[in-house]
Enzyme design. Structure first.
Site, PDB file in Angstrom:
ATOM      1  N   CYS A  16      -2.614   3.695  -7.958  1.00 59.76           N
ATOM      2  CA  CYS A  16      -2.597   4.163  -9.337  1.00 59.76           C
ATOM      3  C   CYS A  16      -1.250   4.828  -9.565  1.00 59.76           C
ATOM      4  CB  CYS A  16      -3.715   5.175  -9.606  1.00 59.76           C
ATOM      5  SG  CYS A  16      -5.394   4.532  -9.396  1.00 59.76           S
ATOM      6  N   GLY A  42      -0.873   0.109 -11.586  1.00 55.87           N
ATOM      7  CA  GLY A  42      -2.256   0.002 -12.032  1.00 55.87           C
ATOM      8  C   GLY A  42      -2.330  -0.690 -13.368  1.00 55.87           C
ATOM      9  N   ASN A 117      -3.912   9.891  -7.906  1.00 54.67           N
ATOM     10  CA  ASN A 117      -3.461   8.697  -7.193  1.00 54.67           C
ATOM     11  C   ASN A 117      -3.852   8.868  -5.731  1.00 54.67           C
ATOM     12  OD1 ASN A 117      -0.203   7.587  -6.013  1.00 54.67           O
ATOM     13  ND2 ASN A 117      -2.115   6.454  -6.135  1.00 54.67           N
ATOM     14  N   GLY A 118      -4.697   7.991  -5.223  1.00 55.29           N
ATOM     15  CA  GLY A 118      -5.119   8.086  -3.837  1.00 55.29           C
ATOM     16  C   GLY A 118      -6.584   7.756  -3.685  1.00 55.29           C
ATOM     17  N   CYS A 251       2.977   6.858   3.084  1.00 60.86           N
ATOM     18  CA  CYS A 251       2.608   5.436   3.186  1.00 60.86           C
ATOM     19  C   CYS A 251       3.853   4.566   3.353  1.00 60.86           C
ATOM     20  CB  CYS A 251       1.847   5.027   1.927  1.00 60.86           C
ATOM     21  SG  CYS A 251       1.490   3.254   1.817  1.00 60.86           S
ATOM     22  N   TYR A 257       6.414  -2.737  -0.513  1.00 69.38           N
ATOM     23  CA  TYR A 257       5.921  -3.479  -1.680  1.00 69.38           C
ATOM     24  C   TYR A 257       5.573  -2.625  -2.883  1.00 69.38           C
ATOM     25  CZ  TYR A 257       2.751  -6.318  -4.541  1.00 69.38           C
ATOM     26  OH  TYR A 257       2.137  -6.945  -5.589  1.00 69.38           O
ATOM     27  N   SER A 298       8.542  -9.733  -5.480  1.00 67.05           N
ATOM     28  CA  SER A 298       8.571  -8.695  -4.449  1.00 67.05           C
ATOM     29  C   SER A 298       9.359  -9.109  -3.222  1.00 67.05           C
ATOM     30  CB  SER A 298       7.136  -8.313  -4.058  1.00 67.05           C
ATOM     31  OG  SER A 298       6.426  -9.449  -3.608  1.00 67.05           O
ATOM     32  N   ASP A 360       8.542 -13.528   1.996  1.00 65.30           N
ATOM     33  CA  ASP A 360       7.537 -12.786   1.225  1.00 65.30           C
ATOM     34  C   ASP A 360       7.308 -11.449   1.915  1.00 65.30           C
ATOM     35  OD1 ASP A 360       5.797 -12.241  -0.801  1.00 65.30           O
ATOM     36  OD2 ASP A 360       4.366 -13.837  -0.335  1.00 65.30           O
ATOM     37  N   ASP A 361       6.692 -10.504   1.174  1.00 63.07           N
ATOM     38  CA  ASP A 361       6.528  -9.161   1.723  1.00 63.07           C
ATOM     39  C   ASP A 361       5.335  -9.034   2.654  1.00 63.07           C
ATOM     40  OD1 ASP A 361       4.104  -8.097  -0.009  1.00 63.07           O
ATOM     41  OD2 ASP A 361       5.483  -9.078  -1.377  1.00 63.07           O
ATOM     42  N   CYS A 397      -7.049  -0.462   4.197  1.00 65.65           N
ATOM     43  CA  CYS A 397      -6.566   0.869   3.827  1.00 65.65           C
ATOM     44  C   CYS A 397      -7.707   1.652   3.178  1.00 65.65           C
ATOM     45  CB  CYS A 397      -5.395   0.759   2.846  1.00 65.65           C
ATOM     46  SG  CYS A 397      -4.807   2.362   2.252  1.00 65.65           S
ATOM     47  N   CYS A 453       2.427   6.652   7.598  1.00 64.78           N
ATOM     48  CA  CYS A 453       1.089   6.058   7.697  1.00 64.78           C
ATOM     49  C   CYS A 453       1.276   4.553   7.678  1.00 64.78           C
ATOM     50  CB  CYS A 453       0.194   6.497   6.540  1.00 64.78           C
ATOM     51  SG  CYS A 453      -1.433   5.682   6.580  1.00 64.78           S
ATOM     52  N   CYS A 456      -2.439   0.096   8.011  1.00 61.48           N
ATOM     53  CA  CYS A 456      -2.741  -1.289   7.657  1.00 61.48           C
ATOM     54  C   CYS A 456      -2.175  -2.264   8.682  1.00 61.48           C
ATOM     55  CB  CYS A 456      -2.219  -1.615   6.255  1.00 61.48           C
ATOM     56  SG  CYS A 456      -0.462  -1.258   6.015  1.00 61.48           S
TER      57      CYS A 456
END
Length: 486
Positions: A16, A42, A117-118, A251, A257, A298, A360-361, A397, A453, A456
């Site tokens: 978000c 978002g 956001n989170g 993060c 990305y 991206s 690609d990412d 995540c 972090c 992922c």
């Protein structure tokens, strides 16, 4: 129905975006501009809450900022010199107007609006306990849990109630709150989600990314520090640090990305980091080829870095249309597959007969990569080599990013060779986790004290995950505890 986002549907969804203005004329209009710059974070819904010194004013809507906050009538109703806003992609709670933020409530201390956001990783447990003691929830959003914890706190002042609430939550959060007495901005103790502070004249601005400061002409001042709580009230700015100090774990995917390339994250240019990621990818995974082609948009900065490092020409072999709206072609119409070309199309004269390196990412489910490779084959490419500017995404995540469950992550189910076969590429390689850290200025990943972090990729979750642990079978709890850093 075709979504017209066939390449975007297989991406990790941004969490978000939040934006707040403390003490500026037409604050809500400024918030609307800031939310435009954060739209990539978002795209399901947006909302703004404002305060004129006596009353709160709220407007929330499903859809993009444009179309919902560009009418004079709407903006005229959002009076006041203080305002906060939110763009949402649902990670908890269904897509419904009742879940659109900022959430607003009347507390004993007065009005309270919050934009988050989170993701609160113990929200379900907290919610269960609160409901059992009489709380009545109006949404399915984890953010509402914070409101109830504030409302039921036994502390006297609103600030102490708010701190008491935050000490009970786990997970990731960047929050901007609007109250009768001012604005509160804070970031979780590990700094997983981003939040920055800027100024324009005497006004104080908070935003998820620096690019949102740019669009309103604000000067970036600094990042809100992990675990820091900033109160803006009565012309004063006060910083509080109510949590025990911990090593931050922002993060890492913000650099890969999520953030816009024209943002500054943790003191680094996102664009420059992504070019460095591409250069590192080229050093680790070279290939004999004719062209380096980004998967737009991206993959573009990483592809530039790859091309510069490898000495191969960079070319736009895939052209993206930015003017595609929603279409309504039914699946039975027999043309559903043509929806891919509504937004992306191969540059055939450039591609025919060439050996391509596609950048690609990430690869999530793999369906996007399969479509891209096939598009290049259909355009006459002699070879298609896929290079991914991040390590394999092997874990979900739980900090505000909408990821598929692990059973649907291609890298969690298949080896790299099996993934290559699935996407039908001539070769497939990923950036190593140490390579990603090197692109960010670290010598390598310190497994004992990682800087970011990166759960992922590694499964190393930096917080406890109470709701997940209670949901899983008992024999999974030990495995979870072993990979969670306390």
């Amino acid at each position: 129905m075709i979504t017209t986002h066939p390449f975007d549907d297989d991406k990790l969804r941004e969490e978000c975006g939040v934006f707040g203005v403390a003490g500026a004329v037409d604050a809500a209009a400024m918030v609307a501009l800031g939310l435009h710059a954060l739209q990539h974070r978002g795209q399901e819904a947006a909302g703004i809450s404002s305060f004129d010194g006596r009353h709160f004013h709220n407007h929330k809507a499903l859809g993009h900022v444009a179309g919902n906050f560009d009418s004079e009538d709407t903006m005229r109703q959002l009076k006041g010199d203080w305002a906060i806003g939110h763009v949402r992609y649902a990670t908890t709670g269904e897509t419904a107007l009742r879940n659109v933020q900022p959430l607003y409530a009347e507390l004993s201390s007065g009005g309270f609006a919050i934009a988050h956001n989170g993701n609160i990783s113990n929200a379900m447990k907290l919610r269960h306990d609160l409901v059992r003691t009489g709380s009545i929830f109006q949404s399915t959003s984890d953010t509402e849990t914070i409101i109830h914890l504030v409302a039921t706190s036994r502390y006297r002042t609103l600030l102490d109630k708010f701190i008491d609430a935050l000490k009970q939550v786990e997970g990731a959060y960047s929050l901007i709150c609007l109250t009768d007495s001012g604005m509160i901005a804070c970031r979780d103790p590990l700094g997983i989600r981003p939040l920055v502070m800027g100024r324009i004249g005497d006004a104080v601005i908070f935003a998820s990314e620096t690019v949102a400061l740019d669009i309103v002409g604000a000067e970036f001042e600094r990042s809100v520090e992990p675990g820091e709580l900033i109160v803006v009230s009565g012309g004063e700015i006060r910083s509080h640090r109510p949590f025990a100090e911990k090593q931050s774990r922002p993060c890492i995917f913000e650099h890969v990305y999520f953030s816009r390339p024209d943002s500054i994250v943790d003191g680094s240019s996102v664009y420059s980091v992504r070019k460095a990621i591409g250069a590192q990818l080229a050093m680790e995974n070279p290939v004999e080829a004719d062209l380096v082609v980004p998967v737009p948009d991206s993959g573009t900065p990483a592809a530039i870095g790859y091309a510069q490092q490898s000495g191969l020409p960079f070319e736009l072999g895939i052209i993206r249309s930015h003017y595609v709206g929603r279409t309504f072609i039914q699946p039975g119409d027999g043309v559903r597959h043509l929806g891919v070309k509504l937004k992306h199309n191969a540059n055939k004269p450039l591609i025919a007969g060439k050996r391509l390196v596609l950048i690609d990412d990430s690869i999530v489910r793999g369906t996007t990569s399969l479509k891209i490779v096939q598009m290049m084959r259909d355009a006459g490419a002699a070879e298609v080599h896929m290079r991914i500017a991040s390590p394999p995404t092997m874990h979900s995540c739980f900090y505000g990013v909408d990821t598929p469950e692990r059973s649907k992550l291609l890298a969690a189910q298949k080896s790299i060779e099996e993934m290559r076969q699935f996407i039908q590429a001539d070769s497939l390689s990923f950036l190593s986790i140490d390579g990603l850290y090197r692109a960010l200025g670290e010598a390598s990943r310190n497994d004992d004290r990682p800087r970011y972090c990166d759960a992922c990729f590694t499964g190393d979750y930096p917080t406890t995950l109470t709701d997940l642990a209670e949901r899983d079978q008992p024999n999974q709890l030990t495995l979870l505890a072993e990979r969670v850093a306390g």
